[in-house]
Design an enzyme around this catalytic site. Sequence first.
Site, mmCIF file in Angstrom:
data_model
loop_
_atom_site.group_PDB
_atom_site.id
_atom_site.type_symbol
_atom_site.label_atom_id
_atom_site.label_comp_id
_atom_site.label_asym_id
_atom_site.label_seq_id
_atom_site.Cartn_x
_atom_site.Cartn_y
_atom_site.Cartn_z
ATOM 1 N N HIS A 1 51.776 5.262 40.708
ATOM 2 C CA HIS A 1 50.453 5.266 41.352
ATOM 3 C C HIS A 1 49.843 3.857 41.425
ATOM 4 O O HIS A 1 48.770 3.690 42.008
ATOM 5 C CB HIS A 1 49.506 6.249 40.637
ATOM 6 C CG HIS A 1 48.965 5.759 39.336
ATOM 7 N ND1 HIS A 1 49.451 6.168 38.121
ATOM 8 C CD2 HIS A 1 47.981 4.890 39.061
ATOM 9 C CE1 HIS A 1 48.780 5.570 37.157
ATOM 10 N NE2 HIS A 1 47.890 4.780 37.703
ATOM 11 N N ASP B 1 55.578 9.945 37.833
ATOM 12 C CA ASP B 1 54.756 8.756 38.042
ATOM 13 C C ASP B 1 55.418 7.554 37.359
ATOM 14 O O ASP B 1 55.001 7.116 36.283
ATOM 15 C CB ASP B 1 53.354 9.020 37.475
ATOM 16 C CG ASP B 1 52.352 7.953 37.879
ATOM 17 O OD1 ASP B 1 52.715 7.069 38.676
ATOM 18 O OD2 ASP B 1 51.208 8.017 37.381
ATOM 19 N N SER C 1 46.861 1.808 33.023
ATOM 20 C CA SER C 1 47.915 2.699 33.459
ATOM 21 C C SER C 1 49.128 1.843 33.833
ATOM 22 O O SER C 1 49.000 0.689 34.237
ATOM 23 C CB SER C 1 47.475 3.610 34.594
ATOM 24 O OG SER C 1 46.730 2.930 35.535
#
Length: 252
Positions: A65, A113, A208
């Site tokens: 992402h 992801d 992230s």
Amino acid sequence: MRPVLILLTLLLPLGAGAEEIIGGHEVKPHSHPYMAFVKSVDIEGNRRYCGGFLVQDDFVLTAAHCRNSSLHRSMTVTLGAHNIKAKEETQQIIPVAKAIPHPDYNDTDLSNDIMLLKLENKAKKTKAVRPLKLPRPNARVRPGDVCSVAGWGKTSINTTEGSALLEEAELIIQEDQKCKRCFHHYTETTEICVGDSQKIKTPFKGDSGGPLVCDNKAYGVLSHVKYKKISLGVFTKVVHFLPWISKNMELL
Ligand SMILES: *[C@@H]1O[C@H](CO)[C@@H](O)[C@H](O)[C@H]1NC(C)=O
Ligand SMILES: *[C@@H]1O[C@H](CO)[C@@H](O)[C@H](O)[C@H]1NC(C)=O
């Protein structure tokens, strides 16, 4: 007398440092030489920032992402940084030659992801830049295991706010059930459920894309987080993706 003294000198620093680890603290500069700061720019000039980590001298692993699929323009990776807002001699800023998001990455439920970044040139291994080992295919983490995550604090992909200095927080592996209740699409075969070590809502200090480090190996890639009674985070389970990772690193 002597053995007791030695024991005390060993124990004291551990005890004194323990509180700082909880909830996130600045790390000793360059003690996490695998950490990468990933900058992604889209065709409109919007930037987004993520964490990542060096797994080979020309490959960084991060979350899928972190790349804007439709409007993507370019990415760069900064290695060897402590203060990401400063120009440090230890820093190596390398453009990404090719971003390889997992082909089954789903940006609705954030499954699979994970993304490999092939660097335009090899990183120079220094005391500030060194890859992180991946776990063996049969390696597992269990609820209660203590791991950590590091990052520059940009937990929300669109914010430029965050810590300039690399921080680290201690995390505890949770039962899968906890994440199943909290995240509708949580899948235990491909994801790891992690909570913070404090029973209060502290944000994860990691970005992230940053690594879940247990036993000095990368067990997870930080995907998404929710703040409930404790902070819960979903990490992409690196062990599950080892065949995909090695296949792509060999091909390029
Ligand atoms: C891509 O970036 C634009 C601008 O920041 C944003 O509006 C859009 O939602 C992003 N798309 C995806 C798939 O993340
Ligand atoms: C992505 O995930 C959503 C929610 O689970 C699902 O409805 C959709 O079919 C998935 N898309 C693809 C291409 O698998």
